[in-house]
Design a protein around this motif. Structure first.
Motif, PDB file in Angstrom:
ATOM      1  N   LEU A   1      33.088 -48.708  -6.025  1.00 52.73           N
ATOM      2  CA  LEU A   1      33.498 -47.612  -5.148  1.00 52.73           C
ATOM      3  C   LEU A   1      32.724 -47.628  -3.831  1.00 52.73           C
ATOM      4  O   LEU A   1      33.298 -47.410  -2.758  1.00 52.73           O
ATOM      5  CB  LEU A   1      33.294 -46.279  -5.866  1.00 52.73           C
ATOM      6  N   LEU A   2      31.428 -47.906  -3.893  1.00 56.80           N
ATOM      7  CA  LEU A   2      30.625 -47.971  -2.671  1.00 56.80           C
ATOM      8  C   LEU A   2      31.111 -49.070  -1.738  1.00 56.80           C
ATOM      9  O   LEU A   2      31.133 -48.910  -0.517  1.00 56.80           O
ATOM     10  CB  LEU A   2      29.154 -48.207  -3.017  1.00 56.80           C
ATOM     11  N   LYS A   3      31.491 -50.202  -2.302  1.00 58.44           N
ATOM     12  CA  LYS A   3      31.964 -51.320  -1.485  1.00 58.44           C
ATOM     13  C   LYS A   3      33.335 -51.043  -0.883  1.00 58.44           C
ATOM     14  O   LYS A   3      33.664 -51.560   0.183  1.00 58.44           O
ATOM     15  CB  LYS A   3      32.018 -52.595  -2.324  1.00 58.44           C
ATOM     16  N   SER A   4      34.125 -50.221  -1.565  1.00 55.03           N
ATOM     17  CA  SER A   4      35.519 -50.041  -1.162  1.00 55.03           C
ATOM     18  C   SER A   4      35.780 -48.807  -0.311  1.00 55.03           C
ATOM     19  O   SER A   4      36.751 -48.765   0.438  1.00 55.03           O
ATOM     20  CB  SER A   4      36.405 -49.958  -2.418  1.00 55.03           C
ATOM     21  N   SER A   5      34.944 -47.793  -0.433  1.00 54.55           N
ATOM     22  CA  SER A   5      35.254 -46.505   0.183  1.00 54.55           C
ATOM     23  C   SER A   5      34.891 -46.457   1.660  1.00 54.55           C
ATOM     24  O   SER A   5      33.734 -46.646   2.050  1.00 54.55           O
ATOM     25  CB  SER A   5      34.510 -45.385  -0.545  1.00 54.55           C
ATOM     26  N   ARG A   6      35.862 -46.142   2.486  1.00 57.00           N
ATOM     27  CA  ARG A   6      35.605 -45.951   3.918  1.00 57.00           C
ATOM     28  C   ARG A   6      34.808 -44.678   4.174  1.00 57.00           C
ATOM     29  O   ARG A   6      34.157 -44.545   5.210  1.00 57.00           O
ATOM     30  CB  ARG A   6      36.934 -45.895   4.677  1.00 57.00           C
TER      31      ARG A   6
ATOM     32  N   ILE B   1      23.399 -46.694  -9.733  1.00 55.93           N
ATOM     33  CA  ILE B   1      24.072 -47.940 -10.137  1.00 55.93           C
ATOM     34  C   ILE B   1      23.281 -48.636 -11.237  1.00 55.93           C
ATOM     35  O   ILE B   1      23.839 -49.099 -12.244  1.00 55.93           O
ATOM     36  CB  ILE B   1      24.251 -48.870  -8.920  1.00 55.93           C
ATOM     37  N   TYR B   2      21.960 -48.701 -11.063  1.00 56.98           N
ATOM     38  CA  TYR B   2      21.090 -49.347 -12.047  1.00 56.98           C
ATOM     39  C   TYR B   2      21.176 -48.641 -13.401  1.00 56.98           C
ATOM     40  O   TYR B   2      21.324 -49.273 -14.457  1.00 56.98           O
ATOM     41  CB  TYR B   2      19.654 -49.339 -11.532  1.00 56.98           C
TER      42      TYR B   2
END
Length: 263
Positions: A185-190, A209-210
């Motif tokens: 989600l972090l990589k994908s969300s604008r 995340i960890y």
């Protein structure tokens, strides 16, 4: 007389402070942002709004297909995604008609989130994404945080980083909970990546995340789409799909980008 004058000035200054504190301002915008003043019930007259404009409770804000805005106050970060519509009732109260919203704070406080049919109160701190659903409710997605979320009919639940809750109905209750891949989600969300300022909670999101990886070991429930009714939720389970010949199906378009299309 001098004392009275000083007292009046102090009272006005205090009132102005609380008024400005309750009405955040636009600190960043991209693309088209429209506003409608709802205080005039006899007309509906949209106009363009720009940086430094106050987001008062009478303004309905709408972002264009490529539009987005951010409001940074001493305690809170607010981000309204593209193709979204909502109203800041105050700096601690937001109504989302459609689209998506990100809220971020490092300071424990009480925040009210509402949509067309549902409302909930978040008590605590964290980085939260809201997505309005077609049934009038919303998806409550904490990327990280500590606190609780309360609804009229569903009681109070502790929030967990990556644990998405469906908030539904009037009176409002909780639907099912699903574990969402925070990293994906972090990589994908604008809402996270398409703004010039960095969120102050990135280290906390890294820790979330960890912890999620340790607990779930990469086994997440599903990718969640829209909720068209309170009983109908679009959902894509993880796992390798098979063709009729038994070979795995490859998805070239990227399902996650399609599901979280409102930023």
């Amino acid at each position: 007389m001098i004392y009275i004058k000083i007292s009046l000035i102090a009272a006005v200054s205090t009132a102005a402070f609380f008024l400005s504190a309750s009405s955040p301002k636009i600190t960043y915008k991209y693309g088209r942002i429209d506003a409608v003043n709802l205080s005039d019930k006899d007309k509906f007259d949209p106009y363009l709004i720009d940086v430094n404009a106050s987001l008062t409770k009478d303004l309905l804000i709408a972002t264009g297909v490529q539009g987005r805005l951010e409001s940074i106050t001493p305690k809170n970060y607010w981000r309204l995604g593209r193709d979204s519509m909502g109203t800041w009732r105050s700096n601690t109260d937001f109504w989302l008609h459609s689209g998506s919203l990100l809220f971020c704070t490092e300071h424990a406080q009480s925040i009210t989130f509402s949509t067309r049919e549902s409302n909930a109160t978040f008590n605590g701190r964290g980085t939260i994404i809201l997505e309005a659903t077609k049934n009038g409710g919303f998806k409550f997605i904490p990327l990280e945080g500590k606190g609780t979320i309360t609804t009229a009919k569903g009681g109070t639940k502790e929030i967990i980083g990556g644990r998405m809750l469906l908030v539904l109905g009037k009176p409002t209750y909780f639907g099912d909970a699903y574990d969402i891949d925070i990293m994906l989600l972090l990589k994908s969300s604008r809402l996270v990546n398409s703004y010039p300022t960095s969120l102050p909670t990135f280290k906390k999101m890294g820790l979330a995340i960890y912890i999620q990886e340790l607990k779930l070991k990469g086994k997440y429930d599903a990718l969640i789409g829209d909720a068209t009714t309170n009983e109908n939720l679009e959902m894509w389970r993880f796992g390798s799909a098979k063709k009729s010949d038994g070979k795995p199906v490859t998805n070239k378009k990227g399902i996650f980008g399609r599901i979280f299309s409102s930023d």
